[in-house]
Structures are given as C-alpha cells and as structure tokens.
Design a protein around this motif. Structure first.
Motif, short mmCIF file in Angstrom:
data_model
loop_
_atom_site.label_atom_id
_atom_site.label_comp_id
_atom_site.label_asym_id
_atom_site.label_seq_id
_atom_site.Cartn_x
_atom_site.Cartn_y
_atom_site.Cartn_z
N ILE A 156 0.84 -1.19 0.00
CA ILE A 156 0.00 0.00 0.00
C ILE A 156 0.88 1.24 0.00
CG2 ILE A 156 -1.85 -1.17 1.26
CD1 ILE A 156 -0.98 0.46 3.75
N HIS A 157 0.30 2.34 -0.42
CA HIS A 157 0.98 3.63 -0.26
C HIS A 157 -0.02 4.68 0.20
CE1 HIS A 157 -0.67 5.77 -3.75
NE2 HIS A 157 -0.52 4.67 -4.45
N GLY A 158 0.51 5.70 0.86
CA GLY A 158 -0.33 6.79 1.34
C GLY A 158 0.12 8.13 0.81
N GLY A 159 0.87 8.10 -0.30
CA GLY A 159 1.33 9.34 -0.92
C GLY A 159 2.83 9.52 -0.82
N ALA A 160 3.39 10.17 -1.80
CA ALA A 160 4.82 10.48 -1.82
C ALA A 160 4.99 11.99 -1.84
CB ALA A 160 5.48 9.87 -3.06
N GLY A 161 6.15 12.45 -1.36
CA GLY A 161 6.38 13.89 -1.38
C GLY A 161 7.53 14.29 -0.49
N VAL A 162 7.48 15.53 -0.03
CA VAL A 162 8.52 16.06 0.85
C VAL A 162 8.22 15.60 2.26
CG1 VAL A 162 9.70 18.13 1.64
CG2 VAL A 162 8.76 18.04 -0.68
N ILE A 163 8.81 14.45 2.61
CA ILE A 163 8.57 13.86 3.92
C ILE A 163 9.94 13.59 4.55
CG2 ILE A 163 7.27 12.13 5.20
CD1 ILE A 163 5.80 11.47 2.58
N ASP A 164 10.58 14.63 5.04
CA ASP A 164 11.88 14.51 5.67
C ASP A 164 11.71 14.15 7.14
OD1 ASP A 164 13.22 15.30 3.30
OD2 ASP A 164 12.80 17.41 3.80
N ARG A 165 12.77 13.62 7.74
CA ARG A 165 12.70 13.22 9.14
C ARG A 165 12.39 14.39 10.07
NH1 ARG A 165 13.89 8.15 10.50
NH2 ARG A 165 14.83 6.81 8.90
N ASN A 166 12.82 15.59 9.68
CA ASN A 166 12.54 16.76 10.53
C ASN A 166 11.19 17.39 10.22
OD1 ASN A 166 13.04 17.90 8.07
ND2 ASN A 166 14.74 19.21 8.75
N ALA A 167 10.44 16.80 9.28
CA ALA A 167 9.14 17.38 8.89
C ALA A 167 8.00 16.85 9.73
CB ALA A 167 8.87 17.09 7.41
N LEU A 168 8.18 15.69 10.34
CA LEU A 168 7.12 15.07 11.13
C LEU A 168 7.50 15.08 12.61
CD1 LEU A 168 6.26 11.86 9.04
CD2 LEU A 168 5.13 14.08 8.97
N THR A 169 6.54 15.40 13.46
CA THR A 169 6.74 15.25 14.89
C THR A 169 6.66 13.77 15.24
OG1 THR A 169 4.40 15.38 15.47
CG2 THR A 169 5.59 17.47 15.24
N PRO A 170 7.14 13.37 16.41
CA PRO A 170 7.00 11.96 16.80
C PRO A 170 5.55 11.49 16.80
CG PRO A 170 8.61 13.04 18.19
CD PRO A 170 7.99 14.12 17.35
N ASP A 171 4.63 12.33 17.24
CA ASP A 171 3.22 11.95 17.23
C ASP A 171 2.70 11.78 15.81
OD1 ASP A 171 3.08 11.94 19.98
OD2 ASP A 171 2.15 13.93 20.14
N GLN A 172 3.12 12.66 14.91
CA GLN A 172 2.69 12.53 13.52
C GLN A 172 3.22 11.25 12.90
OE1 GLN A 172 4.11 16.41 12.06
NE2 GLN A 172 2.06 16.74 11.23
N SER B 77 9.12 2.17 -5.72
CA SER B 77 10.18 3.08 -6.16
C SER B 77 9.63 4.49 -6.12
CB SER B 77 10.64 2.73 -7.58
OG SER B 77 11.75 3.51 -7.98
N PHE B 78 10.43 5.44 -5.62
CA PHE B 78 9.99 6.84 -5.58
C PHE B 78 11.20 7.75 -5.66
CE2 PHE B 78 10.35 5.07 -1.36
CZ PHE B 78 10.98 6.03 -0.58
N ASN B 79 11.01 8.92 -6.25
CA ASN B 79 12.11 9.87 -6.41
C ASN B 79 11.93 11.12 -5.55
OD1 ASN B 79 10.13 11.28 -7.77
ND2 ASN B 79 11.14 11.27 -9.76
N THR B 80 11.11 10.99 -4.50
CA THR B 80 10.90 12.07 -3.54
C THR B 80 11.62 11.70 -2.24
OG1 THR B 80 8.85 10.96 -2.90
CG2 THR B 80 8.68 12.76 -4.51
N TYR C 123 10.29 7.32 5.31
CA TYR C 123 11.38 8.10 4.77
C TYR C 123 12.17 7.31 3.70
CZ TYR C 123 10.27 10.34 9.18
OH TYR C 123 9.59 10.93 10.22
N LYS C 124 13.00 8.02 2.99
CA LYS C 124 13.77 7.42 1.89
C LYS C 124 14.62 6.26 2.37
CE LYS C 124 14.97 7.94 -2.54
NZ LYS C 124 14.00 8.00 -3.66
N ASP C 125 15.23 6.39 3.58
CA ASP C 125 16.15 5.36 4.05
C ASP C 125 15.48 4.30 4.91
OD1 ASP C 125 15.63 7.02 6.16
OD2 ASP C 125 17.72 7.36 6.71
#
Length: 332
Positions: A15-31, A306-309, A328-330
C-alpha cells in the motif's frame, strides 16, 4: 527446489499513502506514529482478506477504504480542497485476470470513492464516470453518501489558504458544519501536491489487482483530474505482468502512462518488477521533471516500490513475511 517453492508466499500486498517532501525533521514523533499506525491498519485490512483466501480485488478495496477513512491521507476523509473550497475525489480499480476496470472522477458526496469505482466496473457498461453522473450511479447502487462537510479537515483547509494566498486568489467560505476540533486530522502533514493512496495485491490464485484514490492537488481549478482514475497512468493490473498504483504529480504520470509502462517492461522486456519500477520512476519520470512513486506486485508474489521524492508513506506484507512500514527514503 521443492523447499523453495513451498516457502514462497501464497499472497502479497503493498500500500501507499502518498509520496512527497517527507523529511525526518518534517514530522513530529506523534505525527510519525499516527502515519505508521494508519498504514499498519490499512495493510492489515487487506491482509485479512488475503489470509482468508479472498480475492486481490477485495483486498485492495479493503485497504484503500481504510486509508480513505483516515483523515491523515489525501483521499476520502482527508482530501485536499479545490480553489473553490470543495473536495473533488477520484478513484480507480482494476483486476488482472480479465482486465476489467472502473473509475470515478470529481465526486463530492460518496463516502468511499474506491467502492464506487468498483461498482462502475462490476455493475455498469462503462469504465469511468464523473461528477454528478457518478454520484447518481452511486445512489442507484446504495453506496453511503455524506454531507460534503464530512471531508473537511482543518489542516487541509489551512493548506488551501496558504496556496491561495501564494496565488493571490480569494479564500472561499468554509463548508457549513465543518469540524474544527478533529484531533486525528490535526496530525495531518502537508506532503505537497503528491498525496494519493493506493494498494496492489496478488491472491492465492495468482490474480493481481490495483486500487488508487485521491483528493487531487490543493487549490486545483477548472475540474482538474490527475492520474489516479486514469487506467494505465495511475492504476493498472494485468496477470501477464503486474499490478501498479502510483502517487505523484499526476500530469507527468499521465504523459508517461506510468502504471502501464511498468507492466510493459515486465511483460515485454522481461525485466524484474523492481528494475521496471526503478526504470520508470528513477529514470523516465525524473527525466521529464516528474516526482512521485509507485508500488507494484506480480503474479509471482514479488513486491516492489520506487519513488524519487524524499519520502513515501508505504507498507508491504506477504504470506509468511512480516509487515514492513516505511515513511522516509532510508526506511526499509
């Protein structure tokens, strides 16, 4: 060889829930926890169907319904708003055995557009219905209908306000009955213009299926429709190759017919599922400036994404294999 065959999974799902700018510093732990939990629930909804011997089509619908009901994702309950302050929802399903497909675009009252897309496939002579016609058909099939305010979430409305301000456009009035105190929806993250949800599966019979659902892009205008409901662009499934669901900036996915292209590389060039997904997303899509990603499964129970975001909400699970959830990417 016999031991290897016996150990091979009988079914698989991604499954996927969307790709985009999702960096580790973009989400809070709760998010992050909320998104991982939401992906887990959706993957398990599909896996329950497959464990019980159900069809891949039932599994992808179950998984996507769970994502549509979750206000964190840009589909159904958490859909983004058009420039006019409305939610216009698109969805598609396709099954690989008979190449049957159904899709809807621009619906505003159907609670679960993915279920409506399946009804179009199974109970109409058409592949795609749109707007008021699609919702008239939904009522004829007895599908749950909601007031448009059901789709309102505060985070998506604020994203609309920011985008309209950037474009120097007026902000419309909020929908009547909108709930401003939705704690679950308050954790939603604006991943940009690439939010979509989807699922792909292969069942114990070796049949594949795909489903995709989206609210489109924030502040979209003029009845814009992206790739999600377009068979071959955002959604495709064929037992001769694979099943694919895509997420990203839809205009690029339409131009490349991304989902079908992945399947074509598998079927006609004999590429592995992962190699085909990477060829289309990392090379072809990136070359023309497109961004996003795909998930895919094969009749042989291979899973690929596979994703390029910088990130993509995703999960995979297969018979005899543990659930894997990534953001995240990694991540794995």
């Amino acid at each position: 060889m016999a031991d290897a065959a016996e150990a091979a999974p009988k079914w698989a799902l991604a499954i996927h829930g969307g790709a985009g700018v999702i960096d580790r510093n973009a989400l809070t732990p709760d998010q992050e926890k909320a998104y991982r939990d939401g992906l887990t629930r959706a993957a398990e909804a599909g896996a329950r169907v497959l464990r019980a011997g159900g069809t891949s089509l039932d599994a992808v619908e179950a998984a996507v319904v769970e994502l549509e009901n979750n206000p964190l994702f840009n589909a159904g309950r958490g859909a983004v708003f058009t420039a006019e302050g409305k939610n216009e929802l698109d969805a598609a399903v396709m099954e690989g055995r008979g190449l049957k497909a159904g899709a809807v675009a621009g619906v505003t009252r159907t609670r679960n557009p993915v279920s409506l897309a399946r009804q179009v496939m199974e109970h109409s002579p058409h592949v795609m219905l749109m707007g008021t016609g699609a919702e008239t058909f939904a009522r004829s099939r007895g599908l749950p209908e909601v007031d448009p305010a059901y789709f309102y979430t505060p985070q998506r409305w604020r994203a609309l306000e920011r985008e309209l301000a950037r474009q120097n456009l007026a902000v419309p009035a909020r929908p009547r009955g909108a709930d401003e105190d939705d704690r679950a929806a308050a954790l939603a993250h604006d991943e940009g213009k690439r939010g979509t949800v989807g699922a792909v599966a292969v069942d114990i019979r070796g049949d594949v299926a795909a489903a995709t659902s989206t609210g489109g892009t924030t502040a979209k205008r003029w009845g814009r429709v992206g790739d999600a409901p377009i068979i071959g662009a955002g959604t495709y499934a064929a037992n001769a190759s694979c099943a694919v669901s895509a997420t990203g900036t839809g205009e690029y996915f339409i131009r490349l017919t991304v989902a079908r292209e992945v399947c074509a590389l598998v079927e006609h060039k004999g590429m592995s599922l992962q190699a085909a997904a990477d060829e289309v997303v990392q090379k072809k899509l990136s070359k023309i400036g497109g961004d996003g990603g795909v998930i895919a499964v094969s009749p042989g129970r291979d899973i690929a994404w596979s994703f390029n975001t910088s990130g993509m909400y995703r999960a995979r699970i297969a018979d005899g294999q543990p659930l894997v959830v990534g953001v995240y990417k990694d991540d794995p």
